[in-house]
Design a protein around this motif. Structure first.
Motif, PDB file in Angstrom:
ATOM      1  N   CYS A 142      -9.154 -14.876 -13.062  1.00  0.00           N
ATOM      2  CA  CYS A 142      -9.532 -16.107 -12.897  1.00  0.00           C
ATOM      3  C   CYS A 142      -9.787 -16.794 -13.133  1.00  0.00           C
ATOM      4  N   SER A 143     -10.585 -17.723 -12.923  1.00  0.00           N
ATOM      5  CA  SER A 143     -11.152 -18.533 -13.714  1.00  0.00           C
ATOM      6  C   SER A 143     -13.101 -18.088 -13.249  1.00  0.00           C
ATOM      7  N   GLY A 144     -13.853 -18.832 -14.661  1.00  0.00           N
ATOM      8  CA  GLY A 144     -14.964 -18.235 -14.306  1.00  0.00           C
ATOM      9  C   GLY A 144     -15.076 -16.676 -14.109  1.00  0.00           C
ATOM     10  N   SER A 145     -14.592 -15.518 -14.107  1.00  0.00           N
ATOM     11  CA  SER A 145     -14.655 -14.032 -13.746  1.00  0.00           C
ATOM     12  C   SER A 145     -14.930 -13.431 -14.600  1.00  0.00           C
ATOM     13  N   GLY A 146     -15.407 -13.705 -16.197  1.00  0.00           N
ATOM     14  CA  GLY A 146     -15.728 -13.034 -16.703  1.00  0.00           C
ATOM     15  C   GLY A 146     -17.173 -13.270 -16.659  1.00  0.00           C
ATOM     16  N   THR A 147     -17.909 -11.941 -17.534  1.00  0.00           N
ATOM     17  CA  THR A 147     -19.953 -12.175 -17.325  1.00  0.00           C
ATOM     18  C   THR A 147     -20.301 -11.782 -18.617  1.00  0.00           C
TER      19      THR A 147
ATOM     20  N   GLY B  17     -22.945  17.053  -9.259  1.00  0.00           N
ATOM     21  CA  GLY B  17     -24.112  16.048  -9.654  1.00  0.00           C
ATOM     22  C   GLY B  17     -23.753  14.518  -9.681  1.00  0.00           C
ATOM     23  N   ASP B  18     -24.635  13.659 -10.260  1.00  0.00           N
ATOM     24  CA  ASP B  18     -24.596  12.219 -10.908  1.00  0.00           C
ATOM     25  C   ASP B  18     -24.351  12.235 -12.537  1.00  0.00           C
ATOM     26  N   SER B  19     -24.245  11.457 -13.554  1.00  0.00           N
ATOM     27  CA  SER B  19     -23.826  10.996 -14.639  1.00  0.00           C
ATOM     28  C   SER B  19     -25.067  10.405 -15.097  1.00  0.00           C
ATOM     29  N   ASN B  20     -25.770   9.541 -14.454  1.00  0.00           N
ATOM     30  CA  ASN B  20     -27.035   9.167 -14.565  1.00  0.00           C
ATOM     31  C   ASN B  20     -27.037   7.682 -15.111  1.00  0.00           C
ATOM     32  N   THR B  21     -28.014   6.810 -14.900  1.00  0.00           N
ATOM     33  CA  THR B  21     -27.250   5.582 -16.032  1.00  0.00           C
ATOM     34  C   THR B  21     -26.323   5.226 -17.024  1.00  0.00           C
ATOM     35  N   LEU B  22     -25.179   4.994 -17.191  1.00  0.00           N
ATOM     36  CA  LEU B  22     -24.887   4.564 -18.006  1.00  0.00           C
ATOM     37  C   LEU B  22     -24.076   2.857 -18.660  1.00  0.00           C
ATOM     38  N   LYS B  23     -24.817   2.527 -20.515  1.00  0.00           N
ATOM     39  CA  LYS B  23     -24.534   1.666 -19.843  1.00  0.00           C
ATOM     40  C   LYS B  23     -22.668   0.867 -20.899  1.00  0.00           C
ATOM     41  N   LEU B  24     -22.128   0.102 -20.145  1.00  0.00           N
ATOM     42  CA  LEU B  24     -21.178  -0.242 -20.659  1.00  0.00           C
ATOM     43  C   LEU B  24     -21.405  -1.337 -21.720  1.00  0.00           C
ATOM     44  N   LYS B  25     -21.743  -0.588 -23.085  1.00  0.00           N
ATOM     45  CA  LYS B  25     -21.432  -1.107 -24.066  1.00  0.00           C
ATOM     46  C   LYS B  25     -20.983  -1.705 -25.365  1.00  0.00           C
ATOM     47  N   LYS B  26     -20.645  -1.027 -25.542  1.00  0.00           N
ATOM     48  CA  LYS B  26     -18.866  -0.992 -26.739  1.00  0.00           C
ATOM     49  C   LYS B  26     -17.741  -0.511 -26.178  1.00  0.00           C
ATOM     50  N   SER B  27     -16.948  -2.023 -25.710  1.00  0.00           N
ATOM     51  CA  SER B  27     -15.631  -1.675 -25.318  1.00  0.00           C
ATOM     52  C   SER B  27     -14.575  -0.730 -26.824  1.00  0.00           C
TER      53      SER B  27
ATOM     54  N   SER C  27     -14.101  -6.630 -28.526  1.00  0.00           N
ATOM     55  CA  SER C  27     -14.761  -7.571 -28.842  1.00  0.00           C
ATOM     56  C   SER C  27     -15.461  -8.378 -28.148  1.00  0.00           C
ATOM     57  N   ASN C  28     -15.574  -8.881 -27.058  1.00  0.00           N
ATOM     58  CA  ASN C  28     -16.125  -9.641 -26.190  1.00  0.00           C
ATOM     59  C   ASN C  28     -15.455  -9.341 -25.060  1.00  0.00           C
ATOM     60  N   LYS C  29     -16.176  -8.083 -24.252  1.00  0.00           N
ATOM     61  CA  LYS C  29     -16.224  -7.332 -22.805  1.00  0.00           C
ATOM     62  C   LYS C  29     -15.766  -8.304 -22.078  1.00  0.00           C
ATOM     63  N   PHE C  30     -15.260  -8.057 -20.947  1.00  0.00           N
ATOM     64  CA  PHE C  30     -15.671  -8.389 -19.088  1.00  0.00           C
ATOM     65  C   PHE C  30     -15.164  -9.847 -19.357  1.00  0.00           C
ATOM     66  N   GLU C  31     -13.822  -9.948 -20.153  1.00  0.00           N
ATOM     67  CA  GLU C  31     -13.664 -11.208 -19.769  1.00  0.00           C
ATOM     68  C   GLU C  31     -12.857 -11.644 -18.813  1.00  0.00           C
ATOM     69  N   PRO C  32     -11.995 -12.284 -18.461  1.00  0.00           N
ATOM     70  CA  PRO C  32     -10.595 -12.908 -17.047  1.00  0.00           C
ATOM     71  C   PRO C  32      -9.470 -11.754 -17.536  1.00  0.00           C
ATOM     72  N   GLY C  33      -9.430 -10.984 -16.757  1.00  0.00           N
ATOM     73  CA  GLY C  33      -7.932 -10.182 -17.030  1.00  0.00           C
ATOM     74  C   GLY C  33      -7.719  -9.462 -18.428  1.00  0.00           C
ATOM     75  N   ASN C  34      -8.777  -9.241 -18.404  1.00  0.00           N
ATOM     76  CA  ASN C  34      -8.841  -7.516 -19.203  1.00  0.00           C
ATOM     77  C   ASN C  34      -9.425  -6.507 -18.843  1.00  0.00           C
ATOM     78  N   THR C  35      -8.851  -5.720 -19.199  1.00  0.00           N
ATOM     79  CA  THR C  35      -9.367  -4.521 -19.114  1.00  0.00           C
ATOM     80  C   THR C  35     -10.464  -3.749 -20.148  1.00  0.00           C
ATOM     81  N   ASP C  36     -11.175  -2.714 -20.095  1.00  0.00           N
ATOM     82  CA  ASP C  36     -12.257  -2.580 -21.108  1.00  0.00           C
ATOM     83  C   ASP C  36     -12.276  -1.687 -20.800  1.00  0.00           C
TER      84      ASP C  36
END
Length: 374
Positions: free
Chosen positions: A25-30, A43-53, A57-66
């Protein structure tokens, strides 16, 4: 991937794939930096940074699955929760997240979200949830309470309780059989700004008894106002208790190993004897019984020889593997039994035998498997 620790047990590591879908949807990416933590029964994984999809290359865009891949994470077992957030940075931080899917081998765990993560839209979930002051905690078992356990916000130049973080601390307190409630609070900073003394949004607290691995969980999920008084601390009841079966895998445990030689003529041995213990949580290395705490000349007729071991918790013992190398002049050995005592739980496990162990006498063997008798 399997790694062996210095104190004997193997620890399993797995590769995880995290698939993150942004709503179309419009403006949904970050453009903000995104982080997550995976929670499982181990247990848990500790903090994971979602850095490289792996897909864009331009991650977290509308409609995309990274797609993000992480190797060599401690085996988390069955997954039950994720925590995902962003740092609200750059020009367009608001993000409409549709779902997160975590894959491990053939296992797939799906976590639907379908909401905004934003400091300006709807429920405004991205906020300055961290604090600058110190935290205090009181453990309760019925009418019994621990002393106020102080947790300094800065230790060895490391700052804690920042937004999205999971912090672990080792605290000493009276050993309660169970913890049914806690008091939790944080202190305001003196001579500081109102922002530094703002509320602290704490999601949850887990208390793990390091003697037996029991885990007591407390869901907070609310902002806590700073207070200068323990009496004004917030009160929370325990929301979940888990037996130490899974957590004990990583808890060092001391064992007392008693080896009894039979009281018959010629029962002792000069050979080298080794022992392997098998439990519900893992198996030890083949350990040489080298230094008895009771006798210099060990494994003599009628003796009880005592050995002290420390391993990661083996769980319920079910089998012992005894072996000897048939060295020395008097190698044949008649032994009665082996008793193993878990010094944390005081549980005693007996492995009876009462026969000769020798390649030239009766059973004609120098290694055997013994099964537990409780």
């Amino acid at each position: 991937l399997v790694k062996r620790t210095k104190i004997g047990l193997t620890i399993n590591y797995n590769s995880y794939e995290i698939d993150v879908t942004t709503t179309k949807c419009s403006g949904s990416g970050t453009d903000a930096n995104v982080f997550c933590i995976i929670f499982g029964q181990n247990g848990d994984s500790n903090t994971l940074k979602l850095k490289k999809s792996e897909k864009h290359s331009n991650k977290f865009e509308p409609g995309n699955t990274d797609v993000f891949k992480f190797n060599s994470i401690l085996d988390l077992g069955v997954l039950y929760k994720i925590r995902i957030w962003h740092d609200d940075s750059l020009l367009n931080p608001s993000w409409y997240l549709e779902k997160v899917v975590v894959k491990q081998a053939l296992k797939i765990f799906s976590f639907p979200v379908n909401k905004w993560l934003s400091s300006t839209k709807y429920d405004k979930q991205i906020r300055d949830a961290g604090i600058h002051g110190n935290v205090f905690l009181i453990l309760c078992c019925g009418k019994n309470r621990s002393q106020s356990l102080q947790i300094n916000n800065v230790q060895n130049r490391e700052k804690f309780f920042s937004r999205g973080s999971t912090n672990k601390f080792n605290l000493k307190a009276k050993n309660f059989a169970k913890i049914d409630s806690i008091y939790l609070g944080h202190e305001p900073l003196r001579n500081s700004t109102s922002r530094a003394n703002s509320s602290w949004f704490c999601y949850d607290v887990k208390v793990i008894n390091k003697l037996n691995g029991d885990t007591f969980s407390f869901l907070i999920n609310k902002p806590l106002q700073p207070t200068t008084s323990v009496e004004q601390a917030s009160y929370f009841k325990c929301t979940d208790v888990k037996d130490g079966t899974f957590n004990q895998k990583l808890v060092p445990t001391k064992y007392e190993v008693n080896v009894y030689t039979g009281d018959v003529f010629g029962a002792g041995t000069d050979a080298n004897v080794s022992l392997t213990l098998c439990g519900s949580n893992g198996t030890t290395n083949k350990q040489k019984l080298a230094k008895s705490l009771l006798f210099t000349n060990k494994f003599e007729q009628g003796q009880r020889n005592l050995f002290s071991w420390e391993y990661l918790d083996l769980g319920k013992l079910y089998k012992a593997i005894v072996a000897m190398d048939h060295s020395g002049a008097g190698a044949a050995w008649f032994f009665n039994k082996i008793e193993v005592v878990n010094l944390c739980t005081k549980e005693k496990t007996t492995f009876p035998y009462s026969k000769w162990l020798d390649k030239s006498v009766n059973e004609k063997q120098t290694a055997l498997e013994l099964f537990a008798r409780y």
